[in-house]
Design a protein around this motif. Structure first.
Motif, PDB file in Angstrom:
ATOM      1  N   UNK A 859      51.840  39.714  21.739  1.00  0.00           N
ATOM      2  CA  UNK A 859      51.933  41.078  22.251  1.00  0.00           C
ATOM      3  C   UNK A 859      51.769  41.243  23.538  1.00  0.00           C
ATOM      4  N   UNK A 860      52.417  42.193  24.423  1.00  0.00           N
ATOM      5  CA  UNK A 860      52.291  42.320  25.663  1.00  0.00           C
ATOM      6  C   UNK A 860      52.107  43.755  25.996  1.00  0.00           C
ATOM      7  N   UNK A 861      51.131  43.984  26.897  1.00  0.00           N
ATOM      8  CA  UNK A 861      50.753  45.307  27.405  1.00  0.00           C
ATOM      9  C   UNK A 861      50.894  45.566  29.059  1.00  0.00           C
ATOM     10  N   UNK A 862      51.644  46.661  29.539  1.00  0.00           N
ATOM     11  CA  UNK A 862      51.956  47.146  30.782  1.00  0.00           C
ATOM     12  C   UNK A 862      51.501  48.221  31.163  1.00  0.00           C
ATOM     13  N   UNK A 863      50.777  48.296  32.418  1.00  0.00           N
ATOM     14  CA  UNK A 863      50.805  49.997  32.727  1.00  0.00           C
ATOM     15  C   UNK A 863      50.619  49.844  34.291  1.00  0.00           C
ATOM     16  N   UNK A 864      51.073  51.111  34.748  1.00  0.00           N
ATOM     17  CA  UNK A 864      51.348  51.147  36.060  1.00  0.00           C
ATOM     18  C   UNK A 864      50.873  52.654  36.635  1.00  0.00           C
TER      19      UNK A 864
END
Length: 1006
Positions: A859-864
C-alpha cells in the motif's frame, strides 16, 4: 475512386529521421564489459543508473538488478551507481570483470544528479537556487499542463490554474519581475534541450525529471530568455534490457463549485423591496418559473488519461516510444478538450560517437467556452425560463417588462456559438556527441518545431441576451503556422586533478522563429432548412473579409560556464552569456549577462565535528538576466496601407500609407540583477534535509507600453518604452524528513515561500498609476487596493445629520437610513474619489506546501496541501449580487437593512444608482487566505507472485482526489482564482474555479 493520403513535408521528414535513428541505434561496439548485480538489503534493484565516471558511457540495471557496461581502460575506471532514495556509490574497477554493489538507503536526495543548463551536476554541488520536482509527484495528478501540477511542490513559484478544458495555468517564479502580460511573463521551458513550451499539447506522462532554475546564477546560461526563470524538463529514455511495456490509465469525474443563490420566492421579495425603495413600479415577474441557471450551465465533467510506452535497449543503444490520449469533457456545457500524443526518443553509441533524437507529435483540439457562464448564472433571474418561443431563436433571456437583465442565457450562447481551436505540433531535436578526448566532449544539436493552428468561429442565427443587435450567421476562420529552428554547439571539458575538479562549457546557439497567419470571414452563412446544419465553409455566405500577417525573429547567443570543485569543500560557478535579438532597437540588440556563485561545504572541514549533521553547505551568488519579451517589430515604424485620399479636380481616390502607432527605436533589454544566499543541510543520517534561500532582485529598464495621447498622432496603441524599475525580495525554506529503514516507510516535506515586490521607479516622472480599483505607487507593491472605506450603516436620520466633518458640514446629506456611511478621509465634507486610500494588498504574505507520503507492504498513500495566507481579494461576483442596483440574482439568505432588521451589514435594497452600489469600495474586499488539499491518493501494488500468473511484472491500482477540501473565509467560488492583469491580481472577475476531481487509475507493466 479511393482518396490518396497526403502527408506534410514535416511529417515525412520526422518519420524518416525516426526510423533512421532507431536503425542506427542498433549498432554494437565491442569493448571490455563489466557486469554485476546491484541490490539493497531487500534484494535486486531495477533501474539503477551505472555511469563510467568522467565519460558519457552509462547503463541501467534490468529486472533482475543485473547490468552490463562497456568500460574503456577498465583497470583505472570508476563506476558510479546512483538511484533515487539511495546513497550514490563510486567503485574502482581494478581490472575486475564482475562488480557487485549493495546500495544503502538514504532519505537525502543531495546526491541526486540534476539537469542544469547544457549539463548536469550533483544536487549537493549546486551553488544556485534550483528546485527539483519528482516526475512521480507531477504524474499522479490529473492536469492539462505541467504547471498546474507543480503547485506546492517547490518554493518560489506561484501557480494559479483554471478548470476549463484545455486551459493553461499561470506560473510565476519569484514574483513579478516585469510588466508584461501573462504570455510574456511565463518561464522559459527547455525540454530535452529544445527551447519550447510545456503548454496543453505537451504530455506530462513523458516526463522523467523537472528542474526549476530560480535565480540568476542558475539561469544565466540561458541569458536573455531566463528573466522569468527556467523550467528544464527531461523526458523518459530507454533502459538496457528487453523491451518493457508500461500502461497507465486514469478516469475521473469533475464537479463545479456552486453559488448558493435565491429561488423565485426569495428573489421576488428582495427585488420588489428594491423597486419599492426606489419608488419605481415593480417588474411583472413571472412567478411561475423557478429556473436554476447553474443546473442549466453546469454538468458533471469527466477526464480520461491513457498512456502506453515501450522502452528497452542494449548497452550501446536505447529506445523509448510512447503514445497517449487525454480527454476532458468540461463541467460547462459544450466545452471539451482532446489531445493525442506520440513520442520517440532513441540513442545509440559506437566508440566515441553518440547519436540520438527526441521527437514528439501532438494534436490538441478544444471546444472553447462562449461568454462567461460563471457570471451569467447570477446575472440571469430565476423567473426567466430557459426556452421562450416568443423570442427569435426560441431561448429565454428576459424582456423589458418582466425581467430586465444584462445576463446571457448560457445554454443559448453555447448552442448558437461554436468556437474550436485545433493545434498540430511537431517538435524534436537531433543531437550527436563526440568524446574527442577522455576529458573533452563535443555536442551538436539541431531542434525544429512547427505548429499548425486552426481556429474556427461560427455564430448561428438567434439571440442569447436582451436588446441584442441582430447579426446574421457568421463564419470566421484563422489559420496560423509557427516554425522554430534551434541550432546549438557545445564543448565540455571535464578533468580531475587530485582534489581539484574542473568543468568548462562553451557554446553557441542560434534560434529563428517564423509565424504567419491568415483569416477570412463570411456573413449570411447558409443553413439546411431540413437538418438545421450550417454550411460552415468559407465559400458560403457573402460580404467577405480577409487579412493576415507574418513575422520573423532571430536570436544569436554565445555562452560559457566554469565549474570548479576543490575537495568537495569549495565550489565555484561562473557563467556568461551574450545575446543578440532582432526585436530590439538598432545599437541595443546585443548585451551580456554574467553571473558568479560560490559555496562552502563546511561539513567537509577538519574542524567540523558533528555526528548528527551529515552535510552542511552555504551558498551565495550574484548574476544578471535579461528579458526582451516584446513583439517582433516594436522598434520599427509600421505603416497602415488601408488609408486613402482624394486628389485632383475629380477627387479621384488614391491609396496611401499612414504611420498610426509611434515606434521607439531605442528599445533595449530589460535587465534583472539578483542576489541569492542559501544553505543546504542534511541531518540524522541523511533522514532530514533542509534548504533555505534569501534573495534580492531588481529589474531595470522594464519594458512596458506607455500611454501616449491621440493628439500626438498616435492612433495604433501605446508604444513600448524602457520605463520602470521593480524590486523583489523573499525567503524560501524547504524541509524533508524520510524514514526508509523500516517496513513502514514515510516522508514529509514542508515548504514556505515569502515574497515582497516593490515599485522602485515608474519612469518618466510618474509617481503612480491607477488601474481599476488598484494603485501602483513608487515604494509600494504593484496593484494595491485603492478604494473608499466604509464605516457601517446609518440607522436613522439623526445618524445622517450628525455625520459631519471638522468644519461641521454634513458629509452625506442625501443619505437615508440603511445607507452605507463612508469615511471622509480628506475632511472636505463630501465623499468623492479624493477619499480613496490604500486599504490592503492582493499579494500573499506567505505560501505553504505540505506533502506527505507513506508505504506499507503493497500500500502507498500520498497527500499534498497548499496554502496561501495574507492576501486581500476583491469579490467581483458579490459586488454584483449584493448591490441591488440592477436586476441580477442575489445570494441566498442575504439580509438587506430594513427598519425591522437593522442588525445587518448589508445596506437597504435600492434599484438604481446610489453610492451604496459603488464598486470601488472596501465592501467587496475579503480575506483571500486559504488552505487546500490539492491531492490525496491511495494505491495498492498487486503482489509479484499473483502477477506472474497473468504475465505482468508490475500492477497498481490508485484511487485519488483533487481539490476535495478547501478551508477559507472567502465567499466566492474559489480563492485560488487567476487574473491575467498584473495590476489586478487579486480581482475575481468571475474566474473559472478549480474543480473537484475523483479518479481511479490503473498502472501495469510487463
Amino acid at each position: 475512386m479511393k482518396k490518396k493520403l497526403h502527408f506534410s513535408k514535416e511529417l515525412k521528414l520526422c518519420f524518416i529521421l525516426s526510423s533512421l535513428f532507431i536503425l542506427c541505434c542498433q549498432a554494437v561496439f565491442a569493448q571490455s564489459n563489466i557486469t554485476g548485480t546491484v541490490s539493497d538489503k531487500s534484494g535486486p534493484l531495477i533501474g539503477v543508473g551505472v555511469l563510467v565516471k568522467g565519460t558519457s558511457v552509462s547503463a541501467t540495471t534490468n529486472q533482475n538488478g543485473v547490468y552490463t557496461i562497456s568500460v574503456p581502460n577498465a583497470g583505472n575506471a570508476v563506476l558510479v551507481f546512483s538511484y533515487i532514495g539511495y546513497t550514490t556509490q563510486e567503485v574502482v574497477v581494478n581490472g575486475r570483470s564482475t562488480v557487485n554493489v549493495t546500495l544503502v538507503e538514504s532519505a537525502s536526495d543531495l546526491n541526486e544528479v540534476v539537469v542544469v543548463g547544457y549539463g548536469t551536476q550533483r544536487k549537493k554541488d549546486l551553488t544556485g537556487a534550483i528546485s527539483v520536482v519528482k516526475a512521480a509527484d507531477v504524474s499522479k495528478k490529473q492536469g492539462t499542463t505541467v504547471a498546474e501540477s507543480l503547485q506546492g511542490l517547490a518554493t518560489g513559484i506561484r501557480v494559479r490554474g483554471g478548470g476549463q478544458p484545455g486551459s493553461e495555468a499561470q506560473i510565476q517564479i519569484r514574483g513579478l519581475k516585469n510588466m508584461s502580460d501573462i504570455a510574456g511573463a511565463t518561464p522559459l521551458y527547455v525540454i530535452d534541450g529544445l527551447i519550447t513550451t510545456a503548454n496543453r499539447d505537451f504530455n506530462p506522462a513523458d516526463i522523467e525529471s523537472i528542474q526549476i532554475l530560480k535565480d540568476a546564477s542558475a539561469a544565466a546560461i540561458y541569458g536573455s530568455r531566463a528573466g522569468n526563470g527556467v523550467i528544464i524538463i527531461t523526458t523518459k529514455k530507454g533502459a538496457e534490457g528487453p523491451m518493457k511495456i508500461e500502461f497507465t490509465g486514469k478516469a475521473g469525474v469533475q464537479t463545479m463549485p456552486r453559488y448558493d443563490l435565491t429561488g423565485t420566492e426569495e428573489f421576488s421579495r428582495i427585488n420588489f423591496m428594491a423597486y419599492d425603495n426606489a419608488g419605481i413600479t415593480r417588474q411583472k415577474l413571472d412567478l411561475t418559473n423557478n429556473t436554476d441557471w447553474q443546473d442549466v450551465a453546469f454538468r458533471t465533467g469527466n477526464i480520461q488519461d491513457y498512456n502506453l510506452s515501450f522502452n528497452g535497449g542494449s548497452k550501446d543503444a536505447s529506445y523509448y516510444v510512447s503514445g497517449g490520449y487525454f480527454g476532458n469533457k468540461g463541467t460547462v456545457i459544450s466545452t471539451d478538450f482532446d489531445r493525442i500524443n506520440f513520442r520517440v526518443n532513441t540513442k545509440g553509441t559506437k566508440g566515441i560517437f553518440t547519436i540520438g533524437e527526441n521527437l514528439a507529435i501532438s494534436n490538441a483540439k478544444v471546444n472553447e467556452m462562449s461568454g462567461n457562464p460563471i457570471v451569467d448564472i447570477f446575472r440571469m433571474l430565476p423567473t426567466i425560463p430557459v426556452y421562450d418561443p416568443s423570442h427569435p431563436g426560441g431561448y429565454g433571456y428576459g424582456d423589458e417588462a418582466k425581467a430586465r437583465t444584462f445576463g446571457t442565457n448560457p445554454l443559448a450562447i453555447a448552442n448558437l456559438e461554436d468556437r474550436t481551436n485545433e493545434n498540430l505540433r511537431i517538435r524534436g531535436n537531433l543531437y550527436t556527441e563526440l568524446q574527442l578526448l577522455k576529458s573533452l566532449k563535443y555536442r551538436g544539436s539541431i531542434g525544429y518545431e512547427t505548429s499548425r493552428d486552426h481556429y474556427t468561429y461560427l455564430k448561428k442565427d438567434g439571440f442569447w441576451t436582451l436588446n441584442q443587435a441582430y447579426d446574421p450567421a457568421i463564419l470566421n476562420e484563422n489559420r496560423g503556422q509557427l516554425s522554430t529552428i534551434l541550432a546549438e554547439n557545445t564543448l565540455t571539458f571535464n578533468q580531475n586533478f587530485d582534489k581539484h575538479s574542473l568543468t568548462v562549457i562553451g557554446g553557441q546557439s542560434y534560434q529563428k522563429d517564423n509565424y504567419a497567419m491568415m483569416w477570412g470571414t463570411k456573413r449570411n452563412i447558409l443553413q439546411n432548412s431540413t437538418t438545421g446544419h450550417y454550411y460552415d465553409v468559407l465559400d458560403q455566405g457573402n460580404e467577405p473579409q480577409t487579412g493576415g500577417y507574418r513575422w520573423r525573429t532571430d536570436l544569436i547567443s554565445y555562452f560559457g560556464r566554469l565549474e570548479y570543485n576543490y575537495a568537495d569543500k569549495y565550489l565555484l560557478n561562473a557563467i556568461i552569456r551574450s545575446d543578440g535579438s532582432s526585436r530590439l532597437g538598432k545599437g541595443y540588440k546585443f548585451d551580456s549577462f554574467p553571473s558568479v556563485s560560490a559555496a562552502w561545504r563546511i561539513s567537509k572541514e577538519d574542524f567540523f565535528k558533528s555526528p548528527w549533521i551529515n552535510d552542511l553547505k552555504v551558498r551565495a551568488n550574484y548574476g544578471t538576466l535579461g528579458t526582451g519579451n516584446i513583439g517582433a517589430y516594436e522598434s520599427i515604424a509600421l505603416i497602415n496601407t488601408f488609408s486613402t485620399v482624394p486628389f485632383g479636380p475629380n477627387q479621384a481616390i488614391q491609396s496611401g500609407g499612414t504611420q498610426v502607432q509611434l515606434a521607439n527605436a531605442d528599445l533595449k533589454w530589460e535587465k534583472l540583477s539578483q542576489q541569492n544566499y542559501g544553505f543546504d543541510a542534511a541531518f540524522l543520517n541523511n533522514k532530514l534535509s533542509v534548504t533555505a534561500e534569501y534573495f534580492i532582485s531588481k529589474t531595470k529598464d522594464v519594458l512596458l507600453r506607455y500611454p501616449i495621447l491621440f493628439s500626438t498622432g498616435n492612433d495604433g496603441g501605446s508604444p513600448f518604452v524602457n520605463g520602470a524599475t521593480l524590486g523583489n525580495r523573499g525567503l524560501e525554506f524547504t524541509a524533508t524528513y524520510a524514514e526508509n529503514s523500516a517496513e513502514f516507510k514515510y516522508n514529509i516535506t514542508a515548504n514556505l515561500t515569502t515574497l515582497n515586490n516593490k515599485v522602485i521607479d515608474l519612469g518618466y516622472g510618474k509617481n503612480k498609476t491607477i488601474v481599476g480599483n488598484t494603485v501602483t505607487e513608487v515604494g509600494q507593491p504593484i496593484g494595491m487596493w485603492y478604494v473608499l472605506q466604509t464605516d457601517g450603516l446609518f440607522q436613522n436620520m439623526d445618524d445622517v445629520n450628525n455625520y459631519k466633518n471638522s468644519k461641521g458640514q454634513v458629509i452625506q446629506p442625501g443619505a437615508k437610513p440603511g445607507d452605507i456611511r463612508f469615511k471622509d478621509n480628506n475632511d472636505d465634507g463630501q465623499i468623492s474619489n479624493d477619499d480613496k486610500v490604500v486599504v490592503g494588498s492582493p499579494w500573499a504574505d506567505y505560501e505553504l506546501g505540505l506533502n506527505f507520503g507513506a508505504s506499507y507492504k503493497g500500500f502507498e498513500f500520498s497527500m499534498d496541501w497548499f496554502g496561501s495566507f495574507g492576501a486581500k481579494v476583491f469579490n467581483g461576483p458579490r459586488s454584483v449580487m449584493d448591490n441591488f442596483s440592477d436586476n441580477s440574482n442575489y445570494r441566498k439568505g442575504v439580509q438587506p437593512w430594513t427598519p425591522e432588521n437593522p442588525n445587518t451589514s448589508i445596506p437597504r435594497a435600492f434599484y438604481g444608482s446610489t453610492i451604496n452600489a459603488r464598486g470601488d469600495t472596501d465592501r467587496w474586499l475579503e480575506n483571500g487566505s486559504f488552505a487546500r488539499m490539492k491531492y490525496i491518493g491511495i494505491s495498492y501494488n498487486i503482489p509479484a507472485n499473483a502477477l506472474k500468473k497473468i504475465g505482468f511484472s508490475t500492477a497498481r491500482v490508485t484511487l485519488s482526489g483533487q481539490n476535495l477540501i478547501t478551508i477559507t473565509k472567502y465567499t466566492g467560488l474559489d480563492p485560488e482564482f487567476s487574473n491575467a492583469s498584473i495590476f489586478e491580481k487579486g480581482f475575481d472577475y468571475g474566474a473559472f474555479p478549480n474543480l473537484r476531481t475523483v479518479s481511479l487509475g490503473l498502472n501495469f507493466g510487463f
